[in-house]
Design a protein around this motif. Structure first.
Motif, PDB file in Angstrom:
ATOM      1  N   LYS B 107      -6.774   2.717  21.972  1.00 39.94           N
ATOM      2  CA  LYS B 107      -8.119   3.314  22.055  1.00 39.94           C
ATOM      3  C   LYS B 107      -8.257   4.184  23.298  1.00 39.94           C
ATOM      4  CE  LYS B 107     -10.499  -0.359  19.605  1.00 39.94           C
ATOM      5  NZ  LYS B 107      -9.321  -1.216  19.370  1.00 39.94           N
ATOM      6  N   HIS B 109      -9.401   5.346  26.683  1.00 43.09           N
ATOM      7  CA  HIS B 109      -9.890   4.599  27.844  1.00 43.09           C
ATOM      8  C   HIS B 109      -9.572   3.105  27.776  1.00 43.09           C
ATOM      9  CE1 HIS B 109     -11.927   8.310  28.778  1.00 43.09           C
ATOM     10  NE2 HIS B 109     -12.567   8.260  27.636  1.00 43.09           N
ATOM     11  N   GLY B 110      -8.827   2.700  26.754  1.00 43.84           N
ATOM     12  CA  GLY B 110      -8.376   1.311  26.712  1.00 43.84           C
ATOM     13  C   GLY B 110      -7.280   1.098  27.741  1.00 43.84           C
ATOM     14  N   PRO B 111      -7.018  -0.145  28.098  1.00 46.62           N
ATOM     15  CA  PRO B 111      -6.024  -0.393  29.149  1.00 46.62           C
ATOM     16  C   PRO B 111      -4.599  -0.093  28.682  1.00 46.62           C
ATOM     17  CG  PRO B 111      -6.840  -2.456  28.235  1.00 46.62           C
ATOM     18  CD  PRO B 111      -7.660  -1.367  27.623  1.00 46.62           C
TER      19      PRO B 111
END
Lengths: 152, 200
Positions: B107, B109-111
């Motif tokens: 996703k 901006h997911g880590p």
């Protein structure tokens, strides 16, 4: 796929890349852990895997190695976990949406540091957001839980 | 300029080069070859100083968020720290691996994720340092994890967390080149006597 969640074995039919949170909520019906942001940026979904806090909304279920503990597995019968009881005693929650994740991070902290300083509390809890701003009460509840032996 | 750099670099570098290159070079380097060595170093430092690598090679205890997709440089959110035990794996209740798993979140901006996500030791800090400073540091076993240059090359080529820098997931600029190309550049640099640029 077999998982151990809150002390019970569960069998789920999930692709390995499904987030653990989806597996818990949608497949296993364990809705205590909440969906907040979906990108590990708020902490509402926090559960423990092998005692360590993880953001279940990102962790692939196929990557889970070890027993999963959710907010639903903390109490023993009618006896709340000391951190849950401290949350009630300090009246921490306002809207309450973040508290399942907050409590799991606090449990993880107290398991390693039985009597944490404010700095240690802040270092542990910085990834759990509370948009109601109940942070002073969260700190107070963690201190109370520590006094009540949550980490012992 | 090159001659000046050679004059400045040679006396200091010769003993280091002889000591570090023994295992990697076919035979000990007789002289530092700036014509070959400095371009190789520039390729190496372009990787080391890139945000995908430098953001977690910090001197203090806070990883950074920086790079083309991050806007202004800032400390990692969520009060993320190196860890009171200096391990680089975070603090009780909030480990690096609380959010960073073995694979990138798909996703935006997911880590990001890679095995064993953690900060490099503070003595291996590159963030905000010049090419000359990083160069001196990476040849110093006290500040490079006790590695020979040959071992550094292999570490860069084979370590899964280092390798993440070229596969950083959606929305992040990868480090330049590749692990294999950086390995080759370190070997070329080492064979040329591992010269460092002059300080800025």
């Amino acid at each position: 796929m077999r998982l151990t969640v809150d002390g019970r074995p569960i069998e789920i039919d999930a692709e390995p890349d499904m987030p653990l949170l989806w597996a818990l909520r949608d497949l296993a019906g364990i809705t205590g852990p909440k969906f907040g942001c979906g990108i590990a940026a708020c902490g509402a979904c926090t559960v423990l895997v092998d005692g360590q806090p993880v953001r279940a909304c990102v962790m692939p279920v196929g990557a889970v190695e070890g027993a999963v503990t959710t907010i639903e597995g903390l109490a023993e019968g009618d006896a709340l976990h000391p951190v849950q009881q401290a949350w009630l005693d300090e009246q921490v929650a306002q809207c309450g949406y973040c508290q399942a994740g907050q409590i799991m991070s606090a449990v993880a902290l107290l398991a390693e540091i039985a009597d944490p300083s404010d700095e240690e509390i802040d270092a542990a809890m910085g990834g759990n957001l509370c948009r109601c701003g109940t942070y002073p009460r969260i700190r107070a509840a963690i201190r109370r839980a520590a006094r009540d032996g949550a980490g012992a | 300029m090159l001659a000046l750099a050679a004059a400045a670099a040679l006396p200091a570098l010769a003993p280091l080069a002889a000591q570090d290159d023994g295992a990697a070079a076919p035979e000990p380097a007789l002289a530092v070859d700036l014509e070959r060595g400095l371009p190789a170093w520039r390729a190496i430092v372009a990787v080391l100083a890139h945000p995908r690598c430098a953001n977690c090679h910090v001197e203090d205890n806070r990883p950074r968020w920086s790079g083309p997709s991050y806007g202004a440089t800032r400390a990692h959110a969520f009060n993320v720290r190196r860890g009171a035990d200096e391990s680089g794996f975070g603090n009780p209740g909030l480990r690096c691996m609380t959010c960073h798993f073995e694979t990138n979140s798909a996703k935006p901006h997911g880590p990001p994720g890679a095995p064993s996500w953690h900060l490099a030791p503070a003595e291996m800090a590159w963030f905000g340092k010049s090419s000359a400073e990083i160069c001196a540091q990476i040849k110093d076993p006290e500040r490079n994890g006790g590695r020979s240059l040959a071992e550094i090359a292999v570490h860069v080529r084979d370590d899964a967390l280092v390798g993440w820098g070229w596969q950083p997931g959606p929305g992040r600029e990868p480090a330049p080149g590749s692990a294999e190309a950086t390995f080759a550049a370190i070997e070329r640099w080492s064979a040329a006597g591992a010269p460092c640029p002059e300080p800025d």
